[in-house]
Design a protein around this motif. Sequence first.
Motif, short mmCIF file in Angstrom:
data_model
loop_
_atom_site.label_atom_id
_atom_site.label_comp_id
_atom_site.label_asym_id
_atom_site.label_seq_id
_atom_site.Cartn_x
_atom_site.Cartn_y
_atom_site.Cartn_z
N ASN A 223 -12.66 1.09 -13.63
CA ASN A 223 -12.75 1.77 -12.39
C ASN A 223 -11.44 2.00 -11.75
OD1 ASN A 223 -11.81 -0.87 -11.42
ND2 ASN A 223 -13.16 -1.22 -9.69
N GLY A 224 -10.32 1.57 -12.23
CA GLY A 224 -8.75 1.75 -12.20
C GLY A 224 -8.26 1.40 -10.57
N ALA A 225 -9.19 0.45 -10.33
CA ALA A 225 -8.95 0.19 -8.60
C ALA A 225 -7.62 -0.56 -8.48
CB ALA A 225 -9.74 -0.60 -7.90
N GLY A 226 -6.75 -0.12 -7.78
CA GLY A 226 -5.37 -0.60 -7.68
C GLY A 226 -4.18 -0.30 -8.81
N ALA A 227 -4.69 0.43 -9.88
CA ALA A 227 -3.66 0.69 -10.85
C ALA A 227 -2.87 2.09 -10.57
CB ALA A 227 -4.34 1.12 -12.14
N TYR A 228 -1.50 2.14 -10.95
CA TYR A 228 -0.74 3.24 -10.79
C TYR A 228 -0.80 4.02 -11.96
CZ TYR A 228 1.67 1.71 -6.96
OH TYR A 228 2.22 1.43 -5.74
N ASN A 229 -0.96 5.41 -11.78
CA ASN A 229 -0.94 6.48 -13.05
C ASN A 229 0.15 6.93 -13.38
OD1 ASN A 229 -0.55 8.44 -11.11
ND2 ASN A 229 -2.68 9.24 -11.11
N ALA A 230 0.17 7.90 -14.58
CA ALA A 230 1.40 8.39 -14.80
C ALA A 230 2.32 9.27 -14.02
CB ALA A 230 1.37 9.27 -16.04
N ASN A 231 1.58 9.61 -12.78
CA ASN A 231 2.17 10.49 -11.51
C ASN A 231 2.76 9.61 -10.72
OD1 ASN A 231 1.59 12.84 -13.02
ND2 ASN A 231 -0.49 12.74 -12.23
N GLY A 232 2.60 8.10 -10.80
CA GLY A 232 3.13 7.28 -9.89
C GLY A 232 2.20 6.98 -8.63
N GLN A 236 -7.41 4.15 -5.78
CA GLN A 236 -7.90 3.64 -4.56
C GLN A 236 -7.88 1.93 -4.75
OE1 GLN A 236 -9.87 4.86 -6.90
NE2 GLN A 236 -11.39 3.66 -7.31
N LEU A 237 -7.77 1.53 -3.72
CA LEU A 237 -7.83 -0.13 -3.53
C LEU A 237 -9.10 -0.62 -3.62
CD1 LEU A 237 -4.63 -0.92 -1.01
CD2 LEU A 237 -4.88 -1.40 -3.58
N PRO A 238 -9.36 -1.68 -4.31
CA PRO A 238 -10.91 -2.08 -4.27
C PRO A 238 -11.27 -2.39 -2.89
CG PRO A 238 -9.29 -3.78 -5.29
CD PRO A 238 -8.63 -2.52 -5.20
N ALA A 240 -13.29 -5.15 -0.32
CA ALA A 240 -13.35 -6.94 -0.35
C ALA A 240 -14.05 -7.30 -1.40
CB ALA A 240 -14.00 -7.39 0.86
N GLY A 241 -13.71 -8.20 -2.24
CA GLY A 241 -14.04 -8.83 -3.59
C GLY A 241 -13.02 -9.43 -4.36
N PRO A 242 -13.30 -9.81 -5.75
CA PRO A 242 -12.21 -10.56 -6.40
C PRO A 242 -11.18 -9.65 -7.03
CG PRO A 242 -14.41 -10.27 -7.43
CD PRO A 242 -14.79 -9.83 -6.09
N GLU A 243 -11.38 -8.22 -7.01
CA GLU A 243 -10.32 -7.39 -7.61
C GLU A 243 -9.32 -7.18 -6.65
OE1 GLU A 243 -12.33 -4.69 -11.10
OE2 GLU A 243 -12.15 -3.62 -9.12
N LEU A 244 -9.65 -7.45 -5.33
CA LEU A 244 -8.74 -7.23 -4.20
C LEU A 244 -7.45 -8.13 -4.65
CD1 LEU A 244 -7.92 -5.44 -1.92
CD2 LEU A 244 -9.17 -6.89 -0.43
N SER A 245 -7.80 -9.32 -4.72
CA SER A 245 -6.75 -10.24 -4.91
C SER A 245 -5.64 -9.88 -6.09
CB SER A 245 -7.35 -11.50 -5.25
OG SER A 245 -7.95 -12.09 -4.35
N ASN A 246 -6.15 -9.20 -7.01
CA ASN A 246 -5.28 -8.83 -8.03
C ASN A 246 -4.52 -7.68 -7.73
OD1 ASN A 246 -6.21 -10.74 -9.60
ND2 ASN A 246 -7.90 -9.48 -10.73
N THR A 247 -4.39 -7.24 -6.58
CA THR A 247 -3.56 -5.96 -6.01
C THR A 247 -2.56 -6.51 -5.01
OG1 THR A 247 -4.93 -5.39 -4.33
CG2 THR A 247 -5.36 -4.36 -6.35
N ALA A 248 -2.60 -7.93 -4.85
CA ALA A 248 -1.81 -8.43 -3.73
C ALA A 248 -0.38 -8.61 -4.03
CB ALA A 248 -2.30 -9.78 -3.56
N ALA A 249 0.54 -8.45 -3.19
CA ALA A 249 1.87 -8.75 -3.38
C ALA A 249 2.14 -10.37 -3.75
CB ALA A 249 2.80 -8.71 -2.09
N VAL A 250 3.39 -10.86 -4.33
CA VAL A 250 3.64 -12.11 -4.71
C VAL A 250 3.91 -13.04 -3.38
CG1 VAL A 250 5.14 -13.60 -6.10
CG2 VAL A 250 3.87 -11.62 -7.16
#
Length: 293
Positions: A223-232, A236-238, A240-250
């Motif tokens: 679904n690519g949610a949260g990933a950057y592509n070659a164009n920078g 789209q961000l996922p 609410a759900g478990p994938e949202l945590s994996n787009t979080a800042a440290v």
Amino acid sequence: MDRAPINRQRGGVLIAVAGVILIVALSIFAVAVMRQAERKLDVTKAERVRLDTLDAVLAQFVSRHRRLPCPANGGAVSGALAAGIENINGAGQCVPANQSDGVVPWSTLGLTEQQATNAWGGRISYRVQPSLASNLLNLMNMSWCDPAGLTTGTPGAANACLPSPCFSATCMHPNNYLYGKGLQVQDGAGVWLNRPAPVWAGAPTPPPLSTGAAYVLISHGANGAGAYNANGIRQQLPGAGPELSNTAAVTGATIFIDKAPVDTPGAYFDDVLSHPTLATVLANAALGPRTPH
């Protein structure tokens, strides 16, 4: 002539034919579902191989530099000067420290962009505790820690294996070095997969063994949610759900999620992660604790 028996025969034949067609259709559907599941499994296996390769390259970097690299800026367009270069400042600190747009620094690691891009065209996200990537602290080195060493003092994320050189009794205990370092990862149900600071009663006994992740690699899935592509451009961000945590800042409170795939709307999850413990990476880099003597 009575046509009723003939019509009944024709009706029976049509029902039988319809039954055969239904069975064939169901068989084709079942095969299609099985093949789709097999394709998903094959792609997931390929992603794990890709992440395994990155794990090996990161261990080599640690072996050479006594630190982890900072992430690259995922918003850089392919071919730009900053693309794939670790985002580190003159003071040796990751910029930004929260790495909200961080991806694998493929150029810094001597890789091609394709090697740091997943099967769906998304750059692989990369998160690391900033102190472990500092080129001033050189914290990715346990070679002066010793299991027979000191267990007193306050362990934490900035601790190095000091004093150096040292004799066994005066070296730092490995558990003291590891405690508080690394990132947090759970399985989505609250079970710890990586825990940098387990519950500890305090000195003088050594702290419990930390399982903090040296870093977290995230392949964001189909679904690519949260990933950057070659164009920078970030997909789209996922919701609410478990994938949202994996787009979080440290931050100190950030918990990344690694779990089995789920297709249910609202709980969808197809991310593939790698999150080796700090001790594992240091052992692979030949920088683990020394043998007591």
